[in-house]
Design a protein around this motif. Structure first.
Motif, PDB file in Angstrom:
ATOM      1  N   ARG A  57       0.857  -1.177   0.000  1.00  0.00           N
ATOM      2  CA  ARG A  57       0.000   0.000   0.000  1.00  0.00           C
ATOM      3  C   ARG A  57       0.899   1.234   0.000  1.00  0.00           C
ATOM      4  O   ARG A  57       1.622   1.465   0.986  1.00  0.00           O
ATOM      5  CB  ARG A  57      -0.912   0.004   1.225  1.00  0.00           C
ATOM      6  N   ASP A  58       0.898   1.993  -1.109  1.00  0.00           N
ATOM      7  CA  ASP A  58       1.748   3.189  -1.240  1.00  0.00           C
ATOM      8  C   ASP A  58       3.216   2.870  -0.956  1.00  0.00           C
ATOM      9  O   ASP A  58       3.918   3.616  -0.266  1.00  0.00           O
ATOM     10  CB  ASP A  58       1.261   4.288  -0.276  1.00  0.00           C
ATOM     11  N   GLY A  59       3.658   1.723  -1.444  1.00  0.00           N
ATOM     12  CA  GLY A  59       5.054   1.343  -1.277  1.00  0.00           C
ATOM     13  C   GLY A  59       5.389   0.739   0.074  1.00  0.00           C
ATOM     14  O   GLY A  59       6.543   0.396   0.345  1.00  0.00           O
ATOM     15  N   ARG A  60       4.403   0.554   0.916  1.00  0.00           N
ATOM     16  CA  ARG A  60       4.633  -0.016   2.241  1.00  0.00           C
ATOM     17  C   ARG A  60       4.107  -1.448   2.293  1.00  0.00           C
ATOM     18  O   ARG A  60       3.095  -1.767   1.673  1.00  0.00           O
ATOM     19  CB  ARG A  60       3.928   0.827   3.312  1.00  0.00           C
ATOM     20  N   SER A  61       4.762  -2.288   3.067  1.00  0.00           N
ATOM     21  CA  SER A  61       4.310  -3.669   3.260  1.00  0.00           C
ATOM     22  C   SER A  61       3.180  -3.686   4.281  1.00  0.00           C
ATOM     23  O   SER A  61       3.301  -3.090   5.361  1.00  0.00           O
ATOM     24  CB  SER A  61       5.463  -4.541   3.763  1.00  0.00           C
ATOM     25  N   VAL A  62       2.085  -4.386   3.927  1.00  0.00           N
ATOM     26  CA  VAL A  62       0.923  -4.465   4.821  1.00  0.00           C
ATOM     27  C   VAL A  62       0.538  -5.923   5.014  1.00  0.00           C
ATOM     28  O   VAL A  62       0.451  -6.685   4.047  1.00  0.00           O
ATOM     29  CB  VAL A  62      -0.289  -3.687   4.252  1.00  0.00           C
ATOM     30  N   MET A  63       0.334  -6.312   6.262  1.00  0.00           N
ATOM     31  CA  MET A  63      -0.193  -7.634   6.604  1.00  0.00           C
ATOM     32  C   MET A  63      -1.534  -7.430   7.296  1.00  0.00           C
ATOM     33  O   MET A  63      -1.607  -6.717   8.297  1.00  0.00           O
ATOM     34  CB  MET A  63       0.753  -8.369   7.556  1.00  0.00           C
ATOM     35  N   ARG A  64      -2.581  -8.017   6.730  1.00  0.00           N
ATOM     36  CA  ARG A  64      -3.900  -7.937   7.365  1.00  0.00           C
ATOM     37  C   ARG A  64      -4.256  -9.304   7.942  1.00  0.00           C
ATOM     38  O   ARG A  64      -4.282 -10.299   7.214  1.00  0.00           O
ATOM     39  CB  ARG A  64      -4.970  -7.490   6.373  1.00  0.00           C
ATOM     40  N   LEU A  65      -4.495  -9.345   9.234  1.00  0.00           N
ATOM     41  CA  LEU A  65      -4.902 -10.572   9.921  1.00  0.00           C
ATOM     42  C   LEU A  65      -6.374 -10.397  10.281  1.00  0.00           C
ATOM     43  O   LEU A  65      -6.724  -9.487  11.041  1.00  0.00           O
ATOM     44  CB  LEU A  65      -4.066 -10.789  11.190  1.00  0.00           C
ATOM     45  N   GLU A  66      -7.225 -11.242   9.735  1.00  0.00           N
ATOM     46  CA  GLU A  66      -8.662 -11.016   9.885  1.00  0.00           C
ATOM     47  C   GLU A  66      -9.389 -12.278  10.314  1.00  0.00           C
ATOM     48  O   GLU A  66      -9.135 -13.371   9.796  1.00  0.00           O
ATOM     49  CB  GLU A  66      -9.258 -10.502   8.572  1.00  0.00           C
ATOM     50  N   ARG A  67     -10.303 -12.119  11.262  1.00  0.00           N
ATOM     51  CA  ARG A  67     -11.154 -13.221  11.710  1.00  0.00           C
ATOM     52  C   ARG A  67     -12.339 -13.315  10.752  1.00  0.00           C
ATOM     53  O   ARG A  67     -13.088 -12.349  10.584  1.00  0.00           O
ATOM     54  CB  ARG A  67     -11.633 -12.936  13.128  1.00  0.00           C
ATOM     55  N   MET A  68     -12.511 -14.478  10.106  1.00  0.00           N
ATOM     56  CA  MET A  68     -13.564 -14.644   9.105  1.00  0.00           C
ATOM     57  C   MET A  68     -14.244 -16.003   9.277  1.00  0.00           C
ATOM     58  O   MET A  68     -13.629 -16.956   9.779  1.00  0.00           O
ATOM     59  CB  MET A  68     -12.982 -14.557   7.680  1.00  0.00           C
ATOM     60  N   PHE A  69     -15.504 -16.069   8.854  1.00  0.00           N
ATOM     61  CA  PHE A  69     -16.171 -17.364   8.787  1.00  0.00           C
ATOM     62  C   PHE A  69     -15.700 -18.095   7.532  1.00  0.00           C
ATOM     63  O   PHE A  69     -15.373 -17.482   6.512  1.00  0.00           O
ATOM     64  CB  PHE A  69     -17.693 -17.204   8.758  1.00  0.00           C
ATOM     65  N   ARG A  70     -15.675 -19.400   7.595  1.00  0.00           N
ATOM     66  CA  ARG A  70     -15.191 -20.217   6.473  1.00  0.00           C
ATOM     67  C   ARG A  70     -15.956 -19.908   5.185  1.00  0.00           C
ATOM     68  O   ARG A  70     -15.397 -19.886   4.092  1.00  0.00           O
ATOM     69  CB  ARG A  70     -15.348 -21.707   6.827  1.00  0.00           C
ATOM     70  N   SER A  71     -17.270 -19.636   5.339  1.00  0.00           N
ATOM     71  CA  SER A  71     -18.097 -19.374   4.156  1.00  0.00           C
ATOM     72  C   SER A  71     -17.719 -18.067   3.466  1.00  0.00           C
ATOM     73  O   SER A  71     -18.063 -17.850   2.310  1.00  0.00           O
ATOM     74  CB  SER A  71     -19.574 -19.341   4.556  1.00  0.00           C
ATOM     75  N   GLU A  72     -17.000 -17.173   4.165  1.00  0.00           N
ATOM     76  CA  GLU A  72     -16.612 -15.887   3.590  1.00  0.00           C
ATOM     77  C   GLU A  72     -15.294 -15.963   2.817  1.00  0.00           C
ATOM     78  O   GLU A  72     -14.912 -15.012   2.141  1.00  0.00           O
ATOM     79  CB  GLU A  72     -16.454 -14.836   4.703  1.00  0.00           C
ATOM     80  N   ILE A  73     -14.585 -17.078   2.948  1.00  0.00           N
ATOM     81  CA  ILE A  73     -13.233 -17.191   2.388  1.00  0.00           C
ATOM     82  C   ILE A  73     -13.288 -17.788   0.981  1.00  0.00           C
ATOM     83  O   ILE A  73     -13.920 -18.829   0.763  1.00  0.00           O
ATOM     84  CB  ILE A  73     -12.351 -18.063   3.305  1.00  0.00           C
ATOM     85  N   ASP A  74     -12.627 -17.131   0.035  1.00  0.00           N
ATOM     86  CA  ASP A  74     -12.496 -17.654  -1.331  1.00  0.00           C
ATOM     87  C   ASP A  74     -11.371 -18.683  -1.333  1.00  0.00           C
ATOM     88  O   ASP A  74     -10.191 -18.347  -1.199  1.00  0.00           O
ATOM     89  CB  ASP A  74     -12.176 -16.508  -2.297  1.00  0.00           C
ATOM     90  N   GLU A  75     -11.743 -19.976  -1.460  1.00  0.00           N
ATOM     91  CA  GLU A  75     -10.762 -21.063  -1.375  1.00  0.00           C
ATOM     92  C   GLU A  75      -9.665 -20.937  -2.438  1.00  0.00           C
ATOM     93  O   GLU A  75      -8.538 -21.397  -2.251  1.00  0.00           O
ATOM     94  CB  GLU A  75     -11.467 -22.423  -1.513  1.00  0.00           C
ATOM     95  N   LYS A  76      -9.985 -20.299  -3.577  1.00  0.00           N
ATOM     96  CA  LYS A  76      -8.993 -20.163  -4.650  1.00  0.00           C
ATOM     97  C   LYS A  76      -7.821 -19.272  -4.233  1.00  0.00           C
ATOM     98  O   LYS A  76      -6.736 -19.353  -4.808  1.00  0.00           O
ATOM     99  CB  LYS A  76      -9.649 -19.586  -5.905  1.00  0.00           C
ATOM    100  N   LEU A  77      -8.066 -18.398  -3.249  1.00  0.00           N
ATOM    101  CA  LEU A  77      -7.023 -17.472  -2.824  1.00  0.00           C
ATOM    102  C   LEU A  77      -6.211 -17.980  -1.638  1.00  0.00           C
ATOM    103  O   LEU A  77      -5.291 -17.312  -1.182  1.00  0.00           O
ATOM    104  CB  LEU A  77      -7.652 -16.114  -2.465  1.00  0.00           C
ATOM    105  N   VAL A  78      -6.558 -19.178  -1.127  1.00  0.00           N
ATOM    106  CA  VAL A  78      -5.850 -19.719   0.034  1.00  0.00           C
ATOM    107  C   VAL A  78      -4.548 -20.381  -0.418  1.00  0.00           C
ATOM    108  O   VAL A  78      -4.532 -21.246  -1.292  1.00  0.00           O
ATOM    109  CB  VAL A  78      -6.741 -20.732   0.793  1.00  0.00           C
ATOM    110  N   HIS A  79      -3.448 -19.958   0.193  1.00  0.00           N
ATOM    111  CA  HIS A  79      -2.133 -20.510  -0.139  1.00  0.00           C
ATOM    112  C   HIS A  79      -1.751 -21.658   0.794  1.00  0.00           C
ATOM    113  O   HIS A  79      -1.151 -22.643   0.373  1.00  0.00           O
ATOM    114  CB  HIS A  79      -1.085 -19.391  -0.052  1.00  0.00           C
ATOM    115  N   HIS A  80      -2.099 -21.547   2.082  1.00  0.00           N
ATOM    116  CA  HIS A  80      -1.695 -22.560   3.058  1.00  0.00           C
ATOM    117  C   HIS A  80      -2.730 -22.633   4.174  1.00  0.00           C
ATOM    118  O   HIS A  80      -3.236 -21.607   4.635  1.00  0.00           O
ATOM    119  CB  HIS A  80      -0.322 -22.210   3.645  1.00  0.00           C
ATOM    120  N   VAL A  81      -3.040 -23.861   4.619  1.00  0.00           N
ATOM    121  CA  VAL A  81      -3.937 -24.083   5.748  1.00  0.00           C
ATOM    122  C   VAL A  81      -3.130 -24.726   6.868  1.00  0.00           C
ATOM    123  O   VAL A  81      -2.581 -25.819   6.699  1.00  0.00           O
ATOM    124  CB  VAL A  81      -5.127 -25.000   5.366  1.00  0.00           C
ATOM    125  N   ALA A  82      -3.020 -24.044   8.000  1.00  0.00           N
ATOM    126  CA  ALA A  82      -2.213 -24.556   9.113  1.00  0.00           C
ATOM    127  C   ALA A  82      -2.939 -25.698   9.804  1.00  0.00           C
ATOM    128  O   ALA A  82      -4.170 -25.772   9.807  1.00  0.00           O
ATOM    129  CB  ALA A  82      -1.919 -23.432  10.097  1.00  0.00           C
TER     130      ALA A  82
END
Length: 733
Positions: free
Chosen positions: A14-39
């Protein structure tokens, strides 16, 4: 797969800065195609998303922390790298500002704790994710990193800035900001974004912006001038022309100073510079400023940010954390004590000063205590009925189906003919009253209050075919004599107000008398004892007020008062109900069903009416030398259902001399067929006798075995007693 609660990490620029967003979400809200890793394993519930170019826009954060971080780059000969970090926080639900501020501060301090600080950036992000799982009130955290060239301080830890965000509607309604403590300050700095009419109230009394308040209005009259007033909406004491001082598109910095009885307001981030409002406070208007509130007028919504510095050296480390936890627990206990005091006094009110005196609130803690009172009022647990007079509140609605109106009135409505109740129910504890009212249908509660003197509470409704009224005795009195007079007056007013009352049922908790070796007579926690004579023409209630040791004999003389009924209708129904239940093999007794139905209606109450775990029902025997020995409960007799509420018929008694002495308690009970002790209803029975009421019964849910008060069992024991009461009324002819 169920719609589980997951923590998702998303990385972007964002504007040349590194941003990490940690968000609490319900499973139904998550787009599985965008998931890289499941712990998995201990980190189950954490998902890592693929990196994206832009993060989705969200609402402004509710809290923010900014600080400089000095890291060592091992790949470049351990060269120092300096970054400017920003942590932003969003929250779930309707948590209070103080709770939000404490939560994100605790999260940050745990994250930055030097004793277990991660060795690398990946470890840091991992720790941030794991921590988010244990702070459920936090909805979202953003970590933004920007490399900076600011000079590094040599001898001190760089400052950590904490920002609290407040959002105000366009309605000139003040919003209290208790998370910004100002009682130990003489100035504040802040930013505000608004089109006009930014109001700041500096008050002596928490929640009162009309008296002992200085109101500062920045951008009044269409963003053309600024003023200082005495009291919200009060007369202008000084003003200054300030054209376009506010902006609805960008934050503007301001500061306010109130040292030495002089109020100054200035613009800009540098405190002390750019003053545009000044007022020397006259002696008649001087007071200590203890709290802050903000508002924006009808032309504009507002967004405010208040900045404070965190003392890193003071707030980090295990000892500091232990101290914070201890302090939090102490305040939880004080809050509970204030609520308990108001519950005992209910329906009477308690003055703020008396409440603080009883709960041992120090002068230095009065602001924090007022914040907790305001918090409890917002949750509809209590109400400031008049200035400085507090009352515990009953819930106005128990569920979507069962409606319950609670009206605070000066006068009771007239009840005619068939609207007059014929059964009165008397309780003493607040949880007893709540449990009883959960059994009443088509109910409405009237609290007839007085600021000085005694108030009354009457819940009027129906159980089966009978009209009933329930009331509560106030337990707050300065002396035993005062308490007796208050109880007598309550019963006399009850029977005078509702002249058609024929039966009186006294419902609540009691202390059971266990039989250590006889399972067919043994009583356990959660059981119910109903006052029925143990012998023909015997009493149903006894009070022991004096004990004398018999000379030369191993025994005692007990001086007692006894009560029975000339009309035994209620006792006859109790005996008949017991016989019916003993013959009935169905899995559910009537009161079991009423308990289950009421638990759903009572789930929003402050007290927990669910049955405590069986392991908390422990039985102790006191030996002759005073040693306590834990025993197993005896094998239950025929028909006894372990884990449910069972009913015993017998005498109920009172008197501290016998009920609090383990040896006398047992011997007095065996001598007189006593199954339970209570907190002394002898005054109620004397008043019933004086008012010529001849039909009454005492129902006690067992909450302990010792004559004390096991708080954890009281709500459920109250519910069991109330459910039995409903069964008794339904069986009444």
């Amino acid at each position: 797969m169920g719609d589980s609660d997951e923590v998702v990490m998303m990385a972007a620029k964002r504007d040349g800065r590194s941003v990490m967003r940690l968000e609490r979400m319900f499973r139904s809200e998550i787009d599985e195609k965008l998931v890289h890793h499941v712990a998995g394993g201990p980190h189950k519930g954490i998902l890592i998303a693929k990196a994206v170019d832009n993060l989705k826009d969200v609402e402004p954060p509710e809290g923010r922390l900014e600080f400089l971080a000095y890291l060592v780059n091992e790949e470049q000969q351990n060269q120092s790298v300096q970054d400017y970090w920003t942590l932003r926080f969003w929250f779930r639900g309707q948590a209070e500002g103080v709770v939000k501020k404490k939560t994100f501060t605790d999260y940050f301090q745990e994250l930055m704790n030097p004793s277990n600080f991660p060795k690398n950036y990946i470890g840091f992000i991992k720790k941030a994710l794991v921590l988010l799982k244990i702070y459920p009130v936090i909805k979202r955290v953003e970590l933004e990193v920007q490399e900076t060239e600011d000079p590094s301080p040599e001898d001190s830890i760089p400052p950590i800035k904490s920002f609290t965000s407040v959002f105000t509607p366009a309605s000139y309604t003040y919003q209290l900001v208790p998370e910004v403590q100002i009682n130990n300050k003489t100035f504040i700095t802040f930013m505000v974004k608004a089109a006009a009419d930014a109001h700041i109230a500096l008050s002596a009394v928490y929640g009162d912006v009309d008296r002992k308040t200085f109101e500062i209005v920045i951008g009044a009259d269409g963003n053309t001038k600024s003023v200082i007033r005495y009291g919200a909406g009060g007369p202008d004491m000084t003003e200054s022309m300030t054209m376009n001082i506010l902006s609805e598109n960008e934050f503007r910095y301001f500061w306010v100073n109130w040292a030495n009885n002089k109020i100054e307001v200035g613009r800009g981030a540098n405190y002390g510079l750019g003053a545009f409002l000044q007022l020397t406070v006259p002696p008649s208007k001087q007071f200590n400023i203890n709290c802050l509130a903000v508002s924006t007028g009808t032309p504009s919504r507002g967004q405010w940010e208040f900045a404070e510095l965190l003392d890193a050296e003071k707030d980090f480390g295990k000892e500091a954390k232990k101290k914070r936890i201890k302090h939090s627990l102490l305040w939880i206990a004080k809050k509970q004590k204030m609520l308990q005091c108001l519950e005992d006094a209910y329906p009477n009110m308690v003055k703020t000063a008396d409440l603080f005196k009883y709960c041992k609130i120090k002068q230095s803690d009065t602001m924090a205590a007022l914040v907790f009172l305001s918090d409890m009022q917002k949750k509809n647990l209590i109400k400031e009925v008049e200035g400085g007079f507090w009352m515990r509140l009953q819930s106005s609605q128990e569920s979507d189906i069962v409606k319950h109106d609670v009206k605070i009135v000066k006068y009771l409505p007239d009840l005619k003919g068939l609207d007059q109740p014929t059964i009165a129910i008397v309780t003493s504890l607040f949880c007893e009253k709540i449990a009883v009212d959960a059994m009443i249908e088509e109910k409405i509660t009237y609290v007839k209050y007085k600021t000085e003197g005694e108030s009354q509470v009457y819940t009027i409704g129906r159980i089966g075919r009978f009209k009933v009224v329930s009331t509560k005795l106030s337990r707050k009195a300065d002396s035993e004599q005062e308490a007796r007079i208050s109880t007598e007056n309550t019963i006399t007013r009850l029977l005078g107000t509702f002249s058609k009352v024929h039966h009186v049922i006294i419902v609540g908790v009691g202390s059971g008398v266990p039989h250590f070796y006889k399972g067919d007579k043994h009583i356990r926690l959660g059981d119910v004892v109903v006052s029925v004579p143990s012998r023909k023409n015997g009493p149903i209630y006894m009070h022991c007020d004096k004990i004398e040791k018999m000379g030369g004999a191993d025994g005692y003389n007990y001086s007692t008062r006894e009560w029975d009924c000339s009309d035994n209708s209620l006792q006859d129904v109790a005996v008949s109900l017991k016989q019916i239940i003993e013959r009935d093999t169905s899995p559910q007794r009537p009161w079991d069903r009423y308990i289950n139905d009421a638990k759903d209606a009572l789930q929003t109450e402050e007290s927990n009416f669910h049955r405590p775990p069986m392991k908390t029902d422990r039985l102790f025997y006191t030996d002759d030398d005073g040693t306590e020995i834990e025993l197993e409960h005896p094998v239950p007799g025929k028909g006894y259902r372990v884990g449910q509420s069972n009913c015993r018929l017998g005498v109920v008694a009172s008197g501290k001399l016998v009920s609090r002495n383990p040896r006398l308690r047992q011997s007095f009970a065996e001598l007189n067929g006593i199954y339970a002790y209570d907190s002394d209803m002898s005054v109620v029975l004397e008043s019933l006798d004086g008012n010529r009421n001849n039909s009454f019964i005492i129902i006690r849910g067992i909450s302990d075995y010792s004559g004390g008060s096991r708080k954890e069992w009281q709500p459920y024991a109250s519910l069991a007693a109330a459910a039995y009461m409903k069964s008794l009324i339904y069986a009444l002819k």
